[in-house]
Design a protein around this motif. Sequence first.
Motif, PDB file in Angstrom:
ATOM      1  N   SER A 188       0.859  -1.240   0.015  1.00  0.00           N
ATOM      2  CA  SER A 188      -0.066   0.123   0.031  1.00  0.00           C
ATOM      3  C   SER A 188       0.985   1.300  -0.127  1.00  0.00           C
ATOM      4  N   LEU A 189       1.762   1.202   0.742  1.00  0.00           N
ATOM      5  CA  LEU A 189       2.880   2.360   0.847  1.00  0.00           C
ATOM      6  C   LEU A 189       3.368   2.683  -0.487  1.00  0.00           C
ATOM      7  N   GLN A 190       3.703   1.646  -1.329  1.00  0.00           N
ATOM      8  CA  GLN A 190       4.598   1.869  -2.373  1.00  0.00           C
ATOM      9  C   GLN A 190       3.583   2.171  -3.488  1.00  0.00           C
ATOM     10  N   HIS A 191       2.344   1.780  -3.522  1.00  0.00           N
ATOM     11  CA  HIS A 191       1.371   2.215  -4.319  1.00  0.00           C
ATOM     12  C   HIS A 191       0.859   3.522  -4.077  1.00  0.00           C
ATOM     13  N   TRP A 192       0.785   4.166  -2.811  1.00  0.00           N
ATOM     14  CA  TRP A 192       0.616   5.461  -2.457  1.00  0.00           C
ATOM     15  C   TRP A 192       1.744   6.486  -2.964  1.00  0.00           C
ATOM     16  N   VAL A 193       2.980   5.954  -2.906  1.00  0.00           N
ATOM     17  CA  VAL A 193       4.202   7.014  -3.198  1.00  0.00           C
ATOM     18  C   VAL A 193       4.457   7.024  -4.780  1.00  0.00           C
ATOM     19  N   ASP A 194       4.119   5.803  -5.396  1.00  0.00           N
ATOM     20  CA  ASP A 194       3.933   5.954  -6.794  1.00  0.00           C
ATOM     21  C   ASP A 194       2.916   6.984  -7.337  1.00  0.00           C
ATOM     22  N   THR A 195       1.739   6.863  -6.712  1.00  0.00           N
ATOM     23  CA  THR A 195       0.792   7.738  -7.255  1.00  0.00           C
ATOM     24  C   THR A 195       0.653   9.174  -6.550  1.00  0.00           C
ATOM     25  N   LEU A 203       1.186   7.142   6.695  1.00  0.00           N
ATOM     26  CA  LEU A 203       1.345   5.759   7.025  1.00  0.00           C
ATOM     27  C   LEU A 203       2.861   5.435   7.224  1.00  0.00           C
ATOM     28  N   LEU A 204       3.876   5.950   6.456  1.00  0.00           N
ATOM     29  CA  LEU A 204       5.223   5.918   6.606  1.00  0.00           C
ATOM     30  C   LEU A 204       5.471   6.056   8.128  1.00  0.00           C
ATOM     31  N   ARG A 205       5.173   7.240   8.710  1.00  0.00           N
ATOM     32  CA  ARG A 205       5.266   7.611   9.883  1.00  0.00           C
ATOM     33  C   ARG A 205       4.711   6.389  10.830  1.00  0.00           C
ATOM     34  N   ASP A 206       3.585   6.245  10.777  1.00  0.00           N
ATOM     35  CA  ASP A 206       3.001   5.103  11.619  1.00  0.00           C
ATOM     36  C   ASP A 206       3.727   3.817  11.529  1.00  0.00           C
ATOM     37  N   LEU A 236      -3.143  -0.294  14.752  1.00  0.00           N
ATOM     38  CA  LEU A 236      -4.470   0.302  14.428  1.00  0.00           C
ATOM     39  C   LEU A 236      -4.440   1.275  13.636  1.00  0.00           C
ATOM     40  N   ALA A 237      -3.507   2.369  13.802  1.00  0.00           N
ATOM     41  CA  ALA A 237      -3.302   3.481  13.033  1.00  0.00           C
ATOM     42  C   ALA A 237      -2.911   3.069  11.500  1.00  0.00           C
ATOM     43  N   ILE A 238      -2.118   2.024  11.188  1.00  0.00           N
ATOM     44  CA  ILE A 238      -1.780   1.691   9.987  1.00  0.00           C
ATOM     45  C   ILE A 238      -3.038   1.137   9.271  1.00  0.00           C
ATOM     46  N   MET A 239      -3.729   0.123  10.174  1.00  0.00           N
ATOM     47  CA  MET A 239      -5.030  -0.455   9.446  1.00  0.00           C
ATOM     48  C   MET A 239      -6.007   0.548   9.208  1.00  0.00           C
ATOM     49  N   ARG A 240      -6.271   1.500   9.919  1.00  0.00           N
ATOM     50  CA  ARG A 240      -7.186   2.588   9.804  1.00  0.00           C
ATOM     51  C   ARG A 240      -6.658   3.511   8.432  1.00  0.00           C
ATOM     52  N   ALA A 241      -5.338   3.693   8.314  1.00  0.00           N
ATOM     53  CA  ALA A 241      -4.858   4.290   6.799  1.00  0.00           C
ATOM     54  C   ALA A 241      -5.451   3.571   5.901  1.00  0.00           C
ATOM     55  N   ARG A 242      -5.051   2.322   5.799  1.00  0.00           N
ATOM     56  CA  ARG A 242      -5.523   1.510   4.678  1.00  0.00           C
ATOM     57  C   ARG A 242      -6.970   0.976   4.680  1.00  0.00           C
ATOM     58  N   LEU A 243      -7.755   0.892   5.789  1.00  0.00           N
ATOM     59  CA  LEU A 243      -9.142   0.770   5.621  1.00  0.00           C
ATOM     60  C   LEU A 243      -9.985   1.760   5.644  1.00  0.00           C
ATOM     61  N   GLY A 244      -9.384   3.017   5.732  1.00  0.00           N
ATOM     62  CA  GLY A 244     -10.119   4.335   5.718  1.00  0.00           C
ATOM     63  C   GLY A 244     -11.307   4.319   6.920  1.00  0.00           C
ATOM     64  N   THR A 245     -12.372   4.752   6.492  1.00  0.00           N
ATOM     65  CA  THR A 245     -13.641   4.917   7.302  1.00  0.00           C
ATOM     66  C   THR A 245     -14.190   3.399   7.852  1.00  0.00           C
ATOM     67  N   ARG A 246     -13.867   2.441   7.203  1.00  0.00           N
ATOM     68  CA  ARG A 246     -14.287   1.122   7.555  1.00  0.00           C
ATOM     69  C   ARG A 246     -13.805   0.634   8.909  1.00  0.00           C
ATOM     70  N   LEU A 247     -12.757   1.268   9.492  1.00  0.00           N
ATOM     71  CA  LEU A 247     -12.016   1.033  10.985  1.00  0.00           C
ATOM     72  C   LEU A 247     -12.377   2.065  11.621  1.00  0.00           C
ATOM     73  N   ALA A 248     -12.705   1.737  12.826  1.00  0.00           N
ATOM     74  CA  ALA A 248     -12.926   2.824  13.802  1.00  0.00           C
ATOM     75  C   ALA A 248     -12.725   1.939  15.145  1.00  0.00           C
ATOM     76  N   PHE A 249     -12.011   2.767  16.069  1.00  0.00           N
ATOM     77  CA  PHE A 249     -11.093   1.970  17.369  1.00  0.00           C
ATOM     78  C   PHE A 249     -11.142   3.238  18.498  1.00  0.00           C
ATOM     79  N   ASP A 250     -11.233   2.389  19.805  1.00  0.00           N
ATOM     80  CA  ASP A 250     -10.862   3.104  20.807  1.00  0.00           C
ATOM     81  C   ASP A 250     -10.082   2.510  21.814  1.00  0.00           C
TER      82      ASP A 250
END
Length: 352
Positions: A188-195, A203-206, A236-250
């Motif tokens: 995912s990180l490679q794809h986002w960097v390329d685009t 995502l890279l920081r997390d 969870l921060a990484i997974m939320r970056a990948r899944l977007g609004t599909r993931l919420a957590f506390d």
Amino acid sequence: MPAPSPFRRWLAADWSQWFYPGPRRVFSADEMARAGNQPWPRGIDHYVYVNLVLVLAVTTPSHRHFAWIWPTALILGWMTLAVARWLWRTPTTKRLNLACYVVGFMVGVGGVLCAKLGWREETQAQLPLVLAIMAAVLSAWWLLTLFRAQQIEARLRELAEQDAALRLQSRLATAQIQPHFLFNTLASLQHWVDTGDARAAPLLRDFTAYLRATLPMFERELQPLADEIEMVRRYLAIMRARLGTRLAFDIDVPAEPDVLLPPGLVLTLVENAIAHGIEPQLRGGHIGITGRRHGQQLVLSVRDDGPGLTPGWAEGVGLSNTRRRLLQACPQATLTLQDAHPGCLATLTLPS
């Protein structure tokens, strides 16, 4: 270099065993408590008494002191076994030689007293038999002490090998924590960097923070709960970056600096919650991580609002490894999974 001559080897031999025989190693109290709990073999008692009775029955029927030989021999047999059990409990060279020298002294004093009381000829006649019996008893004690010391050493080696194997299993189990997560995140990180996607930098920081928190756990058998929760938070921060609004957590876990647990334990429960409770649903879902103290126990809960446990479900490799590592590190801890209606609830109970 030429091999030493037989005479030199004879001079270099350890002659102390002739005067101070016994095992060289002295076991500590902890070692004895860990490996020296084998019970005294009762078969030795039976063997000694049966043979003693047989010898007495064959040799003493016509003896003029028959009336007191039997009780005296049985009492001496009991005392011999009592010393043997004493050596079994703590097989040290000091104890062995104390017993040997005390017996030698008592036999010498007894012989002198018998001679003084007018039994000189009978004492001289029985001396070879007495010395033979004494040599047999002392040799038996010596062999028993050496055997017992070697038994405890072997048990300590066995326990050390078991501990090493368990530590290796624990590290291998830790290494099995969702390796595909790393590859998917990198993809995912490679794809986002390329685009040129703006989500690449956060995502890279997390991901960097996650690796910084995760990599040390491969060298630990236990880690503080705070470090585990920080690792889970980054994941969870990484997974939320990948899944977007599909993931919420506390996360609501109190600071417990004294609570230690195997690395990656809560992380595995969270990964299972995402894999089986969040990702299968198009709408996604919510994960709640809570910690509450109940007396001397800390109860951690990981709950999702997914479809819950499927009928006939079975533990996978990750959960089985988690349970094994938990029991290895803390036998009093428990881990349970149950339907939460909706979702699944994993409950981890840790003594503290």
